[in-house]
Design an enzyme around this catalytic site. Structure first.
Site, PDB file in Angstrom:
ATOM      1  N   SER A   1      12.211 -37.888 -25.454  1.00  0.00           N
ATOM      2  CA  SER A   1      10.919 -38.008 -24.604  1.00  0.00           C
ATOM      3  C   SER A   1      10.405 -37.985 -23.406  1.00  0.00           C
ATOM      4  O   SER A   1      11.255 -39.156 -23.263  1.00  0.00           O
ATOM      5  CB  SER A   1      10.441 -39.035 -26.028  1.00  0.00           C
ATOM      6  OG  SER A   1       8.584 -38.520 -25.189  1.00  0.00           O
ATOM      7  N   LYS A   2      10.296 -37.558 -23.378  1.00  0.00           N
ATOM      8  CA  LYS A   2       9.704 -37.986 -21.948  1.00  0.00           C
ATOM      9  C   LYS A   2       9.469 -39.603 -21.158  1.00  0.00           C
ATOM     10  O   LYS A   2       9.226 -40.430 -19.780  1.00  0.00           O
ATOM     11  CB  LYS A   2       9.493 -36.774 -20.564  1.00  0.00           C
ATOM     12  CG  LYS A   2       9.800 -35.704 -20.451  1.00  0.00           C
ATOM     13  CD  LYS A   2       8.283 -34.567 -20.348  1.00  0.00           C
ATOM     14  CE  LYS A   2       9.527 -33.117 -19.586  1.00  0.00           C
ATOM     15  NZ  LYS A   2       8.302 -32.198 -19.267  1.00  0.00           N
ATOM     16  N   ARG A   3       8.366 -39.725 -21.999  1.00  0.00           N
ATOM     17  CA  ARG A   3       7.939 -41.007 -22.360  1.00  0.00           C
ATOM     18  C   ARG A   3       8.633 -42.090 -22.431  1.00  0.00           C
ATOM     19  O   ARG A   3       8.335 -43.521 -22.170  1.00  0.00           O
ATOM     20  CB  ARG A   3       7.132 -41.252 -23.372  1.00  0.00           C
ATOM     21  CG  ARG A   3       6.015 -40.215 -23.380  1.00  0.00           C
ATOM     22  CD  ARG A   3       4.697 -40.655 -24.366  1.00  0.00           C
ATOM     23  NE  ARG A   3       4.616 -39.897 -25.699  1.00  0.00           N
ATOM     24  CZ  ARG A   3       4.967 -39.079 -25.929  1.00  0.00           C
ATOM     25  NH1 ARG A   3       4.452 -37.916 -25.678  1.00  0.00           N
ATOM     26  NH2 ARG A   3       5.121 -38.224 -28.081  1.00  0.00           N
TER      27      ARG A   3
END
Length: 571
Positions: free
Chosen positions: A333-335
Site C-alpha cells: 500500500s502506498k500508505r
C-alpha cells in the site's frame, strides 16, 4: 464429450493446461480415460516434441465448448513479427513504488533480452489527481535504478509525444473513427442519472453498470443534442463473442465483458480519454509489440481486444504479471510510506540490491531464488515462459542482506568504489561537520581503506557514520585516569604501542598487528592480553566494542594512532 491432451502427453517444452470444472481446477494426470465434469481426457502418444494431435477444449460463459488451438505450443514470448518494443506506462498521480519498479524492470529485461526498445509513457489523463513533479521524478528513479528508458518524455523519440496529455488530438480522431464506424456512440446521460442507476443496482444487490441507454438514440436525436451543446461522453459499444487470447503468463483467457459490464466511457466530457482508449491507441501508434503489465488488467484485456478489432489493428502480445505482495500476503500500500523508491534511495539502499530482491521473490528466471544477481545476469537468465501466476511475496527484512552483498561488489570495483568514497565523504561532513578535527579522514585513500576493511560487515554506507564508527572520523575524549582504571600499566602500554608503530612505519596488516600485539602483551607484568586489547580499544575509539583492535589500528593509520596515543601520554 470433449477431448483434451493429458498432462503426461505434453513434453516439458510445452505449456501445461488445467481442465476446469465447477468443483475443481487441476492439471489432468495421465490416465486412459478420466472425466472432469463433461470433459474427457484420452491418453495419446508423444515422440520428441510432438504432442497429442488433439485440440484443447475449454468452456465459454454459456458452458459451451470453445476451441482454443489446433496444436498445443510452448508458452513463449515470440518476437518473430518484428522488433520488440515494450512500455512502462505509469500514472504520475504519485511517485514510483516497488510494484511499479518491478513492472518497469520486467519490461526493461524483456526488451534487452530480445534486443528491443524500452519506452516510458506517462498516462496523465486523470488531470484531477496529478502530483506536480511526479512524472519527472518517476523517470529520474528509473535512471537511478539503472533501467533507463530508450524513449521517454525527457529523452524523446520517434513515436512521441510520450505524455498522453500532449496527444489529445490523436485520441479525439480515434474516438471519432469508432463513432463513424458505429463501434462507439455519444452518451448524454447526466451524472445524476448515472448515480441513480448505481444506487438502484446496489439496492437490488447487483453490480452497478451502465444500462447502455444512449446506444439506442437515433442519429437525428444525437445531432440535435450535439447542436444544443449538451455535455456528453463517448462510449465504446461492447460486443458479445469475445475471442480468447493467449496470455504469456496466464495462458488462454477470455472475459465476456458485454454480459457483465455496461458500455465503457472512452472519451470524457473534458476531452481527455480514459485508460481503455488511450492505452490501445498509444500502443498501436507507438508500435508496442508486447504489453507486460499487472494482473489487475487481465480482465480488461478482452475489452481492449474488442477495440483493436473495431479499429482493424493487430493487437500486441500480452503478459500479465502476478502481484507483488508483502511477505504476509497483504497488498503493498502506498500508505505504508516506505514502498516508494525515493525512500530507499535516501536510506542508502543500492539500486542493484532493490532490483535483486524484487526479482528474487518472483519468477521468470532459469535460476530461481538466488541472491546477488546482477542486472546483466537477470537479462541473460530471463525466460518469460517461467513466470508463474503465483503472487510474489516480498520480505523487506532481507533487504539489508541484499544490500550487504551488492555493497561488497561495489567496494571491489575500482570505479564504483570511487563513487562510494565521494558519497561517504558527504555523509561524514553532513553527520559530524566541525567535529572532524583532522581533514586526513576525508582523504580518498583513508576512506577507501576503511571501506575495504569493513567490507562484508556493513550493510550500507550509513552504518559508517553511526556512533559505533564515530572514532574513524573524530578523536575520542578519554581521560588518562579512565585508562589507568583499566590497567595500572597504562603508560607502559602506550609507550610500547608507539614503539611498535614506529618500528613498522606506515605498512602493516591486521594479521601482522595481531601477532605483534600478542607479543606486546607478554611484556606486561600484570596486564593480560584481553585487558590490553580492552585498554587499546578504549584509548583509540573511546568505545568498549567494535572491530578488532588490529583492524581499528590499520583503519586509523600510523599517523592518527600516534596522534591519539601521544595526546594521552601528554595528558
Amino acid at each position: 464429450m470433449y477431448l483434451a491432451p493429458c498432462l503426461n502427453c505434453i513434453p516439458s517444452c510445452c505449456v501445461r493446461f488445467a481442465v476446469k470444472s465447477s468443483r475443481r481446477s487441476n492439471p489432468v494426470r495421465c490416465m486412459r480415460e478420466q472425466i472432469f465434469g463433461s470433459v474427457v481426457v484420452k491418453h495419446g502418444q508423444t515422440r520428441g516434441h510432438q504432442t497429442c494431435g488433439v485440440t484443447w477444449i475449454g468452456r465459454s460463459h454459456k458452458n459451451e465448448p470453445v476451441l482454443l488451438s489446433g496444436v498445443l505450443q510452448k508458452r513463449q514470448a515470440s518476437s518473430e513479427s518484428g522488433n520488440v518494443r515494450v512500455r512502462f506506462a505509469p500514472s504520475p498521480t504519485g511517485f514510483l513504488h516497488l510494484g511499479g519498479l518491478r513492472t518497469a524492470l520486467y519490461n526493461f529485461i524483456f526488451a534487452k533480452k530480445h534486443g528491443g526498445t524500452f519506452i516510458l509513457r506517462m498516462e496523465d489523463t486523470d488531470q484531477s489527481r496529478l502530483v506536480p513533479g511526479a512524472a519527472e521524478r518517476i523517470e529520474d528513479m528509473l535512471e537511478w535504478a539503472g533501467i533507463p528508458p530508450d524513449e521517454s518524455p525527457q529523452k524523446g523519440g520517434n513515436f512521441g509525444p510520450y505524455q498522453q496529455s500532449q496527444r489529445l488530438d490523436v485520441y479525439s480522431r480515434s474516438a471519432q473513427e469508432l463513432v463513424d464506424k458505429g463501434d462507439a456512440y455519444h452518451c448524454f446521460c447526466t451524472a445524476q442519472r448515472l448515480e441513480l442507476l448505481k444506487k438502484e443496482a446496489l439496492r437490488s444487490r447487483q453490480t452497478p453498470r451502465y444500462d447502455n441507454r444512449c446506444r439506442h438514440l437515433r442519429p437525428d436525436q444525437v445531432a440535435e443534442k450535439l447542436a444544443q451543446g449538451q455535455p456528453h461522453v463517448i462510449r465504446f459499444r461492447l460486443q458479445e463473442g469475445v475471442e480468447p487470447f493467449n496470455d504469456l503468463v496466464f495462458g488462454w483467457n477470455k472475459h465476456e465483458v458485454a454480459t457483465v459490464e455496461g458500455d465503457p466511457v472512452i472519451m470524457k466530457a473534458d476531452g481527455f480519454p480514459t485508460y481503455h482508449l488511450a492505452n490501445v491507441v498509444d500502443d498501436h501508434y507507438m508500435q508496442i509489440s508486447h504489453v507486460l503489465r499487472g494482473t489487475e488488467w487481465l480482465i480488461s484485456t478482452s475489452k481492449h481486444l474488442l477495440m483493436y478489432s473495431a479499429f482493424g489493428w493487430t493487437p500486441p502480445t500480452f503478459a500479465h504479471l502476478p502481484l507483488l505482495l508483502n511477505k504476509d500476503g497483504s497488498k503493498l500500500s502506498k500508505r505504508q510510506g516506505d514502498i516508494f523508491i525515493e525512500h530507499f534511495a535516501q536510506a542508502g539502499v543500492l539500486p542493484e540490491a532493490l532490483l535483486d530482491i524484487i526479482t528474487n521473490c518472483g519468477s521468470g528466471f532459469t535460476a530461481e531464488n538466488r541472491f546477488g544477481r546482477k542486472l546483466h545476469e537477470m537479462i541473460s537468465e530471463f525466460d518469460a515462459s517461467r513466470i508463474t501466476t503465483h503472487s510474489a511475496l516480498l520480505d523487506l527484512d532481507k533487504l539489508s542482506e541484499f544490500n550487504r552483498i551488492h555493497l561488497m561488489r561495489r567496494i571491489d570495483d575500482e570505479q564504483k568504489c570511487g563513487f562510494l568514497v565521494k558519497d561517504l565523504q558527504g555523509l561524514i561532513v553532513q553527520t559530524y561537520g566541525p567535529q572532524v578535527q583532522e581533514n586526513d579522514v576525508l582523504h580518498r585513500k583513508y576512506i577507501k581503506r576503511v571501506l575495504h576493511l569493513r567490507k562484508g560487515h556493513i550493510t550500507g554506507l550509513q552504518d559508517l557514520v553511526t556512533p559505533a564508527y564515530s572514532y574513524l572520523w573524530m578523536r575520542p575524549s578519554v581521560p588518562i585516569g579512565q585508562l589507568e582504571g583499566v590497567s595500572s600499566e597504562a603508560h607502559t602500554i602506550l609507550t610500547l604501542v608507539l614503539e611498535l608503530i614506529e618500528k613498522h612505519g606506515k605498512e602493516f596488516t591486521p594479521e601482522c598487528l595481531n601477532l605483534e600485539l600478542k607479543s606486546l602483551a607478554k611484556k606486561m607484568k600484570v596486564t593480560k592480553y584481553n585487558t590490553v586489547m580492552k585498554f587499546l580499544r578504549l584509548a583509540l575509539s573511546g568505545q568498549q566494542q567494535g572491530p578488532s583492535v588490529a583492524e581499528m589500528m590499520v583503519s586509523l593509520g600510523s599517523k592518527e594512532i600516534c596522534n591519539r596515543l601521544q595526546g594521552l601520554l601528554k595528558g
